[in-house]
Design a protein around this motif. Structure first.
Motif, PDB file in Angstrom:
ATOM      1  N   MET A 122      53.716 -50.668  -8.692  1.00  0.00           N
ATOM      2  CA  MET A 122      53.681 -51.157 -10.053  1.00  0.00           C
ATOM      3  C   MET A 122      54.548 -52.782  -9.585  1.00  0.00           C
ATOM      4  O   MET A 122      55.997 -52.665  -9.141  1.00  0.00           O
ATOM      5  N   LEU A 123      53.902 -53.795  -9.895  1.00  0.00           N
ATOM      6  CA  LEU A 123      54.529 -55.217  -9.354  1.00  0.00           C
ATOM      7  C   LEU A 123      54.747 -55.936 -10.766  1.00  0.00           C
ATOM      8  O   LEU A 123      53.848 -55.981 -11.570  1.00  0.00           O
ATOM      9  N   ALA A 124      55.754 -56.903 -10.599  1.00  0.00           N
ATOM     10  CA  ALA A 124      55.878 -58.069 -11.513  1.00  0.00           C
ATOM     11  C   ALA A 124      56.417 -59.281 -10.684  1.00  0.00           C
ATOM     12  O   ALA A 124      57.172 -58.926  -9.792  1.00  0.00           O
ATOM     13  N   PHE A 125      56.303 -60.335 -11.253  1.00  0.00           N
ATOM     14  CA  PHE A 125      56.588 -61.436 -10.354  1.00  0.00           C
ATOM     15  C   PHE A 125      57.228 -62.647 -11.234  1.00  0.00           C
ATOM     16  O   PHE A 125      56.848 -62.930 -12.341  1.00  0.00           O
ATOM     17  N   LEU A 126      58.234 -63.156 -10.705  1.00  0.00           N
ATOM     18  CA  LEU A 126      59.280 -64.110 -11.495  1.00  0.00           C
ATOM     19  C   LEU A 126      59.020 -65.389 -10.956  1.00  0.00           C
ATOM     20  O   LEU A 126      59.203 -65.389  -9.658  1.00  0.00           O
ATOM     21  N   ILE A 127      58.554 -66.267 -11.669  1.00  0.00           N
ATOM     22  CA  ILE A 127      58.412 -67.770 -11.354  1.00  0.00           C
ATOM     23  C   ILE A 127      59.585 -68.616 -11.823  1.00  0.00           C
ATOM     24  O   ILE A 127      59.904 -68.828 -13.260  1.00  0.00           O
ATOM     25  N   GLU A 128      60.154 -69.501 -11.192  1.00  0.00           N
ATOM     26  CA  GLU A 128      61.200 -70.451 -11.577  1.00  0.00           C
ATOM     27  C   GLU A 128      60.283 -71.629 -11.645  1.00  0.00           C
ATOM     28  O   GLU A 128      60.094 -72.506 -10.579  1.00  0.00           O
ATOM     29  N   HIS A 129      59.847 -72.198 -12.867  1.00  0.00           N
ATOM     30  CA  HIS A 129      59.140 -73.265 -12.977  1.00  0.00           C
ATOM     31  C   HIS A 129      59.777 -74.522 -13.269  1.00  0.00           C
ATOM     32  O   HIS A 129      60.977 -74.382 -14.300  1.00  0.00           O
ATOM     33  N   PRO A 130      59.723 -75.609 -12.586  1.00  0.00           N
ATOM     34  CA  PRO A 130      60.507 -76.938 -12.851  1.00  0.00           C
ATOM     35  C   PRO A 130      60.757 -77.326 -14.337  1.00  0.00           C
ATOM     36  O   PRO A 130      61.557 -78.293 -14.536  1.00  0.00           O
ATOM     37  N   GLU A 168      59.021 -75.466 -17.158  1.00  0.00           N
ATOM     38  CA  GLU A 168      58.861 -74.329 -18.300  1.00  0.00           C
ATOM     39  C   GLU A 168      60.166 -73.382 -18.283  1.00  0.00           C
ATOM     40  O   GLU A 168      60.038 -72.431 -19.102  1.00  0.00           O
ATOM     41  N   GLY A 169      61.036 -73.395 -17.135  1.00  0.00           N
ATOM     42  CA  GLY A 169      61.847 -72.309 -17.149  1.00  0.00           C
ATOM     43  C   GLY A 169      61.393 -71.156 -16.246  1.00  0.00           C
ATOM     44  O   GLY A 169      60.268 -71.188 -15.531  1.00  0.00           O
ATOM     45  N   LEU A 170      61.993 -69.934 -16.523  1.00  0.00           N
ATOM     46  CA  LEU A 170      61.641 -68.640 -15.810  1.00  0.00           C
ATOM     47  C   LEU A 170      60.247 -68.155 -16.604  1.00  0.00           C
ATOM     48  O   LEU A 170      60.181 -67.819 -17.922  1.00  0.00           O
ATOM     49  N   ILE A 171      59.279 -67.833 -16.044  1.00  0.00           N
ATOM     50  CA  ILE A 171      57.920 -67.244 -16.275  1.00  0.00           C
ATOM     51  C   ILE A 171      57.748 -65.885 -15.415  1.00  0.00           C
ATOM     52  O   ILE A 171      58.039 -65.747 -14.425  1.00  0.00           O
ATOM     53  N   LEU A 172      57.342 -64.820 -16.467  1.00  0.00           N
ATOM     54  CA  LEU A 172      57.198 -63.669 -15.931  1.00  0.00           C
ATOM     55  C   LEU A 172      55.793 -63.341 -15.845  1.00  0.00           C
ATOM     56  O   LEU A 172      55.121 -63.337 -16.899  1.00  0.00           O
ATOM     57  N   TYR A 173      55.155 -62.781 -14.798  1.00  0.00           N
ATOM     58  CA  TYR A 173      53.897 -62.465 -14.827  1.00  0.00           C
ATOM     59  C   TYR A 173      53.673 -60.907 -14.444  1.00  0.00           C
ATOM     60  O   TYR A 173      54.059 -59.992 -13.646  1.00  0.00           O
ATOM     61  N   GLU A 174      53.368 -60.241 -15.706  1.00  0.00           N
ATOM     62  CA  GLU A 174      53.389 -58.695 -15.768  1.00  0.00           C
ATOM     63  C   GLU A 174      55.020 -58.195 -15.842  1.00  0.00           C
ATOM     64  O   GLU A 174      55.842 -58.987 -15.382  1.00  0.00           O
ATOM     65  N   HIS A 181      47.007 -57.713 -17.312  1.00  0.00           N
ATOM     66  CA  HIS A 181      46.036 -56.668 -18.455  1.00  0.00           C
ATOM     67  C   HIS A 181      47.153 -55.980 -19.030  1.00  0.00           C
ATOM     68  O   HIS A 181      48.098 -55.913 -18.610  1.00  0.00           O
ATOM     69  N   LEU A 182      46.635 -55.221 -20.153  1.00  0.00           N
ATOM     70  CA  LEU A 182      47.686 -54.578 -20.735  1.00  0.00           C
ATOM     71  C   LEU A 182      47.854 -52.950 -20.752  1.00  0.00           C
ATOM     72  O   LEU A 182      48.333 -52.202 -21.429  1.00  0.00           O
ATOM     73  N   HIS A 183      47.402 -52.464 -19.419  1.00  0.00           N
ATOM     74  CA  HIS A 183      47.422 -51.062 -19.179  1.00  0.00           C
ATOM     75  C   HIS A 183      48.950 -50.781 -18.950  1.00  0.00           C
ATOM     76  O   HIS A 183      49.635 -51.775 -18.757  1.00  0.00           O
ATOM     77  N   LEU A 184      49.519 -49.641 -19.112  1.00  0.00           N
ATOM     78  CA  LEU A 184      50.709 -49.216 -19.351  1.00  0.00           C
ATOM     79  C   LEU A 184      51.426 -49.614 -17.937  1.00  0.00           C
ATOM     80  O   LEU A 184      52.475 -50.034 -18.314  1.00  0.00           O
ATOM     81  N   ASP A 185      50.855 -49.538 -16.926  1.00  0.00           N
ATOM     82  CA  ASP A 185      51.443 -49.588 -15.475  1.00  0.00           C
ATOM     83  C   ASP A 185      51.969 -51.225 -15.360  1.00  0.00           C
ATOM     84  O   ASP A 185      52.420 -51.542 -14.318  1.00  0.00           O
ATOM     85  N   HIS A 186      51.379 -52.261 -16.101  1.00  0.00           N
ATOM     86  CA  HIS A 186      51.540 -53.715 -15.889  1.00  0.00           C
ATOM     87  C   HIS A 186      52.140 -54.159 -16.997  1.00  0.00           C
ATOM     88  O   HIS A 186      52.526 -55.390 -16.981  1.00  0.00           O
ATOM     89  N   GLY A 196      47.006 -55.431  -6.908  1.00  0.00           N
ATOM     90  CA  GLY A 196      47.717 -54.505  -8.150  1.00  0.00           C
ATOM     91  C   GLY A 196      48.633 -53.608  -7.694  1.00  0.00           C
ATOM     92  O   GLY A 196      49.559 -53.510  -8.067  1.00  0.00           O
ATOM     93  N   HIS A 197      48.263 -52.797  -6.461  1.00  0.00           N
ATOM     94  CA  HIS A 197      49.084 -51.408  -6.088  1.00  0.00           C
ATOM     95  C   HIS A 197      49.243 -51.342  -4.770  1.00  0.00           C
ATOM     96  O   HIS A 197      49.362 -50.195  -4.309  1.00  0.00           O
ATOM     97  N   CYS A 198      48.631 -52.284  -3.881  1.00  0.00           N
ATOM     98  CA  CYS A 198      48.512 -52.135  -2.454  1.00  0.00           C
ATOM     99  C   CYS A 198      49.928 -52.322  -1.635  1.00  0.00           C
ATOM    100  O   CYS A 198      50.334 -53.454  -1.488  1.00  0.00           O
ATOM    101  N   TRP A 199      50.469 -51.279  -1.216  1.00  0.00           N
ATOM    102  CA  TRP A 199      51.786 -51.468  -0.692  1.00  0.00           C
ATOM    103  C   TRP A 199      51.577 -52.012   0.938  1.00  0.00           C
ATOM    104  O   TRP A 199      52.436 -52.724   1.227  1.00  0.00           O
ATOM    105  N   ASP A 200      50.536 -51.971   1.440  1.00  0.00           N
ATOM    106  CA  ASP A 200      50.240 -52.433   2.749  1.00  0.00           C
ATOM    107  C   ASP A 200      50.281 -53.978   2.517  1.00  0.00           C
ATOM    108  O   ASP A 200      50.735 -54.680   3.279  1.00  0.00           O
TER     109      ASP A 200
END
Length: 229
Positions: free
Chosen positions: A1-9, A11-17, A68-73, A210-214
């Protein structure tokens, strides 16, 4: 289950999921855990603690984008209740998620603890939206009606495509293997798949599934605070 943090020049900190949120195993219950196999979970995996590893606080996040709004995201949206932080989600996804919870037609993958009126929901309309310089959102229905992938154009490492659950594992993307029962609309999934394949070809993008550890290991994304610029 992944989330990504973006430091935008600008807009500041943006979180994807946001990942699944705290107390994930207890919230989803045994039936969901049994279907998707049991999940190893401890407190260090919580969103706020992972963000802290990057040198930031969760309170520093200025914008959240939900594929998308599924619980694991999206379960981690519980951290943004009452905070007035804009949470961008496609209008089709927002409508379907609230309807599903209200009518219990798709309950179990959408959960009422984060689909609440004290979150600052901001709907995205149409098939494409440039939400900030270098950040483009593309509507990619199939897995859910309003799933959005995110295209990020970076100066040194090039283009990245974050697919949310359009793809769960690399076989879905690399070998053109559909999701089967995990897709709500098979025909729409195929059309979205063709769009993403074309986008990758044109931009030579790295694709994060979405969920690929490889795939996560291959891109060097196993542990925060791994960063690319």
């Amino acid at each position: 289950m992944l989330a990504f943090l973006i430091e935008h020049p600008t807009e500041g900190l943006i979180l994807y999921e946001t990942g699944a949120g705290e107390n994930y195993p207890e919230i989803v219950g045994a039936p969901v855990q049994d279907v998707f196999s049991r999940v190893d979970y401890d407190k260090s995996m919580n969103l706020d603690e992972q963000i802290a590893l990057t040198g930031h606080k969760i309170e520093d996040v200025k914008m959240v984008i939900i594929g998308h709004l599924h619980l694991d995201h999206s379960g981690g949206l519980e951290h943004f209740r009452g905070k007035n932080v804009p949470v961008y989600v496609h209008e089709l996804e927002l409508k379907y998620a609230f309807y599903s919870v209200a009518t219990k037609t798709d309950l179990g993958v959408y959960m009422p603890h984060y689909l609440t009126f004290d979150i600052n929901w901001v709907p995205v309309h149409g098939s494409y939206y440039e939400i900030a310089s270098g950040l483009n959102l593309h509507l990619s229905p199939g897995h859910t009606p309003g799933l959005m992938i995110m295209q990020v154009n970076l100066k040194n490492s090039g283009t990245w495509i974050f697919t949310s659950d359009q793809y769960h594992v690399k076989e879905n993307f690399e070998d053109d293997v559909p999701q089967g029962w995990l897709a709500r609309d098979h025909a729409a999934w195929v059309q979205s798949h063709q769009m993403i394949k074309g986008l990758k070809r044109r931009t030579n993008a790295k694709v994060v599934l979405g969920h690929c550890w490889d795939t996560v290991r291959a891109l060097g994304l196993e542990f925060a605070p791994k960063a690319y610029d």
